[in-house]
Design a protein around this motif. Structure first.
Motif, PDB file in Angstrom:
ATOM      1  N   TRP A   1      -4.004  -2.362  -3.959  1.00 57.56           N
ATOM      2  CA  TRP A   1      -3.032  -1.468  -3.304  1.00 57.56           C
ATOM      3  C   TRP A   1      -2.174  -2.234  -2.305  1.00 57.56           C
ATOM      4  O   TRP A   1      -0.975  -1.977  -2.167  1.00 57.56           O
ATOM      5  N   LEU A   2      -2.804  -3.176  -1.611  1.00 54.68           N
ATOM      6  CA  LEU A   2      -2.075  -3.940  -0.603  1.00 54.68           C
ATOM      7  C   LEU A   2      -1.000  -4.819  -1.233  1.00 54.68           C
ATOM      8  O   LEU A   2       0.015  -5.105  -0.606  1.00 54.68           O
TER       9      LEU A   2
ATOM     10  N   LEU B   1       2.414  -2.942  -1.873  1.00 55.51           N
ATOM     11  CA  LEU B   1       3.170  -2.428  -0.732  1.00 55.51           C
ATOM     12  C   LEU B   1       4.496  -3.152  -0.504  1.00 55.51           C
ATOM     13  O   LEU B   1       5.458  -2.521  -0.063  1.00 55.51           O
TER      14      LEU B   1
ATOM     15  N   TYR C   1       7.415   1.302  -2.458  1.00 56.21           N
ATOM     16  CA  TYR C   1       6.362   1.687  -1.531  1.00 56.21           C
ATOM     17  C   TYR C   1       6.704   1.346  -0.081  1.00 56.21           C
ATOM     18  O   TYR C   1       5.851   1.449   0.796  1.00 56.21           O
ATOM     19  N   SER C   2       7.917   0.922   0.180  1.00 56.46           N
ATOM     20  CA  SER C   2       8.352   0.605   1.541  1.00 56.46           C
ATOM     21  C   SER C   2       9.721   1.218   1.782  1.00 56.46           C
ATOM     22  O   SER C   2      10.392   1.657   0.839  1.00 56.46           O
TER      23      SER C   2
ATOM     24  N   LEU D   1       3.266  -9.348   5.670  1.00 53.50           N
ATOM     25  CA  LEU D   1       2.255  -8.288   5.687  1.00 53.50           C
ATOM     26  C   LEU D   1       0.875  -8.868   5.979  1.00 53.50           C
ATOM     27  O   LEU D   1       0.115  -8.313   6.788  1.00 53.50           O
TER      28      LEU D   1
ATOM     29  N   VAL E   1       6.329  -0.268   6.012  1.00 53.90           N
ATOM     30  CA  VAL E   1       5.495   0.611   5.191  1.00 53.90           C
ATOM     31  C   VAL E   1       4.871   1.637   6.118  1.00 53.90           C
ATOM     32  O   VAL E   1       4.264   1.281   7.138  1.00 53.90           O
TER      33      VAL E   1
ATOM     34  N   ASN F   1       1.576   5.415   3.010  1.00 52.02           N
ATOM     35  CA  ASN F   1       1.552   4.511   1.860  1.00 52.02           C
ATOM     36  C   ASN F   1       0.457   3.459   1.947  1.00 52.02           C
ATOM     37  O   ASN F   1      -0.049   3.021   0.918  1.00 52.02           O
ATOM     38  N   TYR F   2       0.098   3.018   3.153  1.00 47.47           N
ATOM     39  CA  TYR F   2      -0.905   1.954   3.237  1.00 47.47           C
ATOM     40  C   TYR F   2      -2.312   2.462   3.545  1.00 47.47           C
ATOM     41  O   TYR F   2      -3.294   1.768   3.291  1.00 47.47           O
TER      42      TYR F   2
ATOM     43  N   SER G   1      -5.910  -2.365   9.849  1.00 49.69           N
ATOM     44  CA  SER G   1      -6.179  -3.742   9.444  1.00 49.69           C
ATOM     45  C   SER G   1      -7.638  -4.121   9.664  1.00 49.69           C
ATOM     46  O   SER G   1      -8.267  -4.747   8.808  1.00 49.69           O
TER      47      SER G   1
END
Length: 654
Positions: free
Chosen positions: A48-49, A52, A57-58, A303, A379, A383-384, A539
């Motif tokens: 998923w990361l 992004l 997705y951003s 990111l 993002v 979404n994250y 994170s």
């Protein structure tokens, strides 16, 4: 309950549905699914990361608060102010050669000459046998249109985050103070702050600003502030460590990460970027990625750096200390060698403060949770966040599967007459009469079993409380003993699981069911903490989830063919199961918290003692809870995984 049917056709359909449901409920295929679903959550969460950075997705950044009006005013900083700045810069260079007392008196004297109310604030922290002390100098510019209810902060630490003397930054802050004093447009007070250092000086000042005199001196050796203004709306720090001869810069690196991963309102950051790049023509970078081509690789690199910085939770500049007090703050750091000079930076600072001055209320409309891909793309949390939730879900599924296994026991096989039972696809089937029809349903391979919870609950609670010991040792011992302490913790991490396993299995006669319940409770607690933490510090939750993933797949090492495993006992299945367990065990041993800490110090080329000392300072002075998550949540779960690994080795042989 009897079946009610309106016709023979519908009755047959209902009977077939019941038979299928009974077959699915006891299907060995369904019982083998949880590990694969857990692994799928892990893989999808990591993948998923990587999606992004894609445009889908951003989003492009934008200013939500219309009152800010970034870059809509004409800036007047320049001309004769350039001469004033160069004079101050030479004075600051001379101050660097003086004693601390003379330097503080000189800075305070300049502020008073400008016409500001100035004061000092000495502070002192003692952590791990090291004294951290200094004196902050600050002054108050009362806004002509202000009512003393709101204030802005302009900072320039004497030493920046890299330990360099911030010659041009301090000189520019003093020049801006002199320049701001001449204007009558300010509807908010402006505080000029010169902390002794970027991390602990600003922490001492902002904590004293938001505390009473009793609260400040009760648990910290920090002096109270003799001068205060209203509620702080925003803070901007200048990091410009250039000597008396000057040096032009290429870009502004905007630092925004706060303590424990807190972030400023995105509108403040967008305002700074809009003014610097749009109005002044100064390029902006994020996380030190100066040569950003807006490609997928550069977005992913930015990111990744943002995730690593936020997961550490430590200060990244003088702005970081303001975040826990809900004060939006950023640091403008000059990087590179270009054609922009101090006048460009001064006009940028002026325009930012005039935009903040326009605010009628605290920044609130934009995002507080986001990940930046570059200075102009981000993002949002919607979404994250699924990435971290999938990581937490991985442990939840594993915990629930273990809980279900602990409540079932194998049934003693019985012999069925040939006319009443048969086999189909590996299932033992039995003829059952439903209404007027006879259908084949699977015979229960397991039976319900009472769970004995006292010992597993007590053991899980004890192990997690035991995690306080390494935390206490690493944040309170003298710095000379920190490295030795970590080595002792690393050794104990490999010995303690076996010792606890002997205690549980040999002494307290813990059954396989109780070991399963212990692992289930540990994984469930880990999952709950990570899911909650993901909403505060995404994170940190994601990184801990990635590092702790083997815990969801740990099984008793020396008993790969346990009765709880429903796989058939063919040689191929046995070989695959054994290979998988050996792989998970190797990764489990390599990803212990102490080992990961050693690897990180090697990767970032720092000493173990320095890293541990910084962790102790962050915990005691700034309240960074990263160490708490590592040693009180992750480490106990890792210990429980080791107990599960070695549990079968200590069972009495029959």
């Amino acid at each position: 309950m009897p079946l009610r049917t309106s016709s023979k056709g519908s009755s047959r359909v209902n009977i077939e549905t019941v038979a299928r449901l009974l077959t699915i409920r006891n299907s060995p295929i369904l019982l083998r699914l949880p590990p694969f679903v857990s692994a799928l959550c892990l893989v999808v969460g990591i993948a998923w990361l990587f999606i992004l950075p894609l445009n889908e997705y951003s989003r492009q950044t934008y200013v939500s608060e219309n009152a800010i009006l970034p870059g809509q005013v004409h800036t007047y900083f320049g001309g004769s102010e350039h001469n004033v700045f160069r004079a101050y810069r030479h004075e600051v260079y001379q101050m660097a050669q003086w004693s601390q007392a003379d330097r503080l008196a000189a800075i305070e004297g300049i502020m008073r000459d400008i016409g500001l109310k100035s004061a000092r604030q000495p502070y002192r922290y003692t952590v791990a046998g090291e004294d951290i002390q200094g004196t902050n100098v600050y002054a108050l510019l009362q806004g002509p249109r202000a009512d003393a209810t709101e204030a802005m902060v302009l900072m320039a630490a004497w030493r920046n985050f890299d330990g360099e003397i911030n010659h041009s930054g301090v000189a520019l802050a003093l020049t801006m103070a002199r320049y701001f004093k001449r204007w009558s447009i300010w509807s908010k007070d402006i505080i000029i702050l010169i902390p002794a250092d970027s991390t602990y000086g600003s922490e001492a000042w902002v904590s004293a600003y938001h505390s009473t005199a009793t609260e400040v001196t009760a648990w910290r050796n920090v002096s109270e502030l003799s001068i205060k203004a209203g509620a702080l709306q925003a803070a901007v720090a200048i990091d410009y460590p250039v000597g008396p001869w000057g040096h032009r810069f290429d870009k502004l690196d905007i630092l925004y990460d706060g303590i424990n991963g807190a972030l400023p309102n995105l509108d403040l950051l967008n305002t700074a970027v809009s003014i610097a790049s749009g109005q002044m023509g100064i390029g902006c970078s994020i996380h030190g990625v100066a040569a950003h081509s807006d490609s997928y690789q550069d977005r992913l690199k930015t990111l990744a750096r943002g995730v690593m910085t936020q997961s550490a939770g430590h200060a990244t500049g003088p702005h970081s200390a303001f975040m826990p007090y809900h004060v939006d703050a950023i640091t403008l750091k000059t990087v590179g060698d270009g054609w922009h000079d101090e006048m460009s930076l001064g006009r940028t600072t002026e325009s930012i403060f005039r935009s903040i001055n326009n605010l009628l209320e605290h920044l609130h409309q934009s995002f507080f949770f986001y990940i930046l891909l570059n200075a102009n793309r981000f993002v949002s949390i919607g979404n994250y966040l699924p990435a971290a939730m999938l990581m937490a879900g991985n442990f939840t599924i594993a915990a629930l599967a273990l809980w279900l296994q602990s409540g079932r026991a194998p049934m003693t096989p019985t012999t069925k007459p040939a006319d009443t039972a048969s086999k189909l696809d590996g299932l033992q089937l039995e003829k059952v009469k439903l209404g007027d029809a006879v259908v084949l349903v699977p015979i229960q391979a397991t039976k319900p079993m009472i769970r004995h919870l006292f010992l597993p609950v007590l053991a899980a609670l004890a192990v997690h409380l035991f995690g306080v010991l390494p935390l206490k040792a690493l944040v309170s011992l003298h710095r000379d003993y920190l490295t030795l302490s970590l080595q002792a913790i690393a050794l104990a991490s490999y010995l303690l699981p076996s010792l606890l396993s002997i205690l549980l299995v040999r002494t307290l006669s813990a059954s396989t069911q109780q070991i399963q319940i212990l692992q289930s409770l540990s994984l469930l607690l880990l999952s709950a903490v990570l899911a909650t933490l993901a909403t505060l510090n995404f994170s940190l939750a994601f990184v801990v989830g990635v590092l702790a993933w083997p815990l969801a797949f740990v099984r008793p090492l020396f008993n790969p063919f346990a009765a709880s495993m429903t796989l058939t006992s063919t040689n191929l299945h046995r070989s695959l199961l054994l290979a998988g367990q050996l792989l998970v065990t190797a990764l489990y041993l390599a990803l212990s918290p102490a080992t990961v800490l050693y690897i990180l110090t090697r990767y970032f080329d720092t000493s173990v003692q320095w890293t541990l000392l910084e962790m102790a300072k962050a915990w005691q002075i700034q309240g960074v809870y990263t160490a708490l998550v590592v040693w009180a949540i992750w480490w106990p779960a890792w210990i429980v995984g080791g107990v599960v690994l070695t549990s079968s080795a200590w069972k009495p042989r029959s």
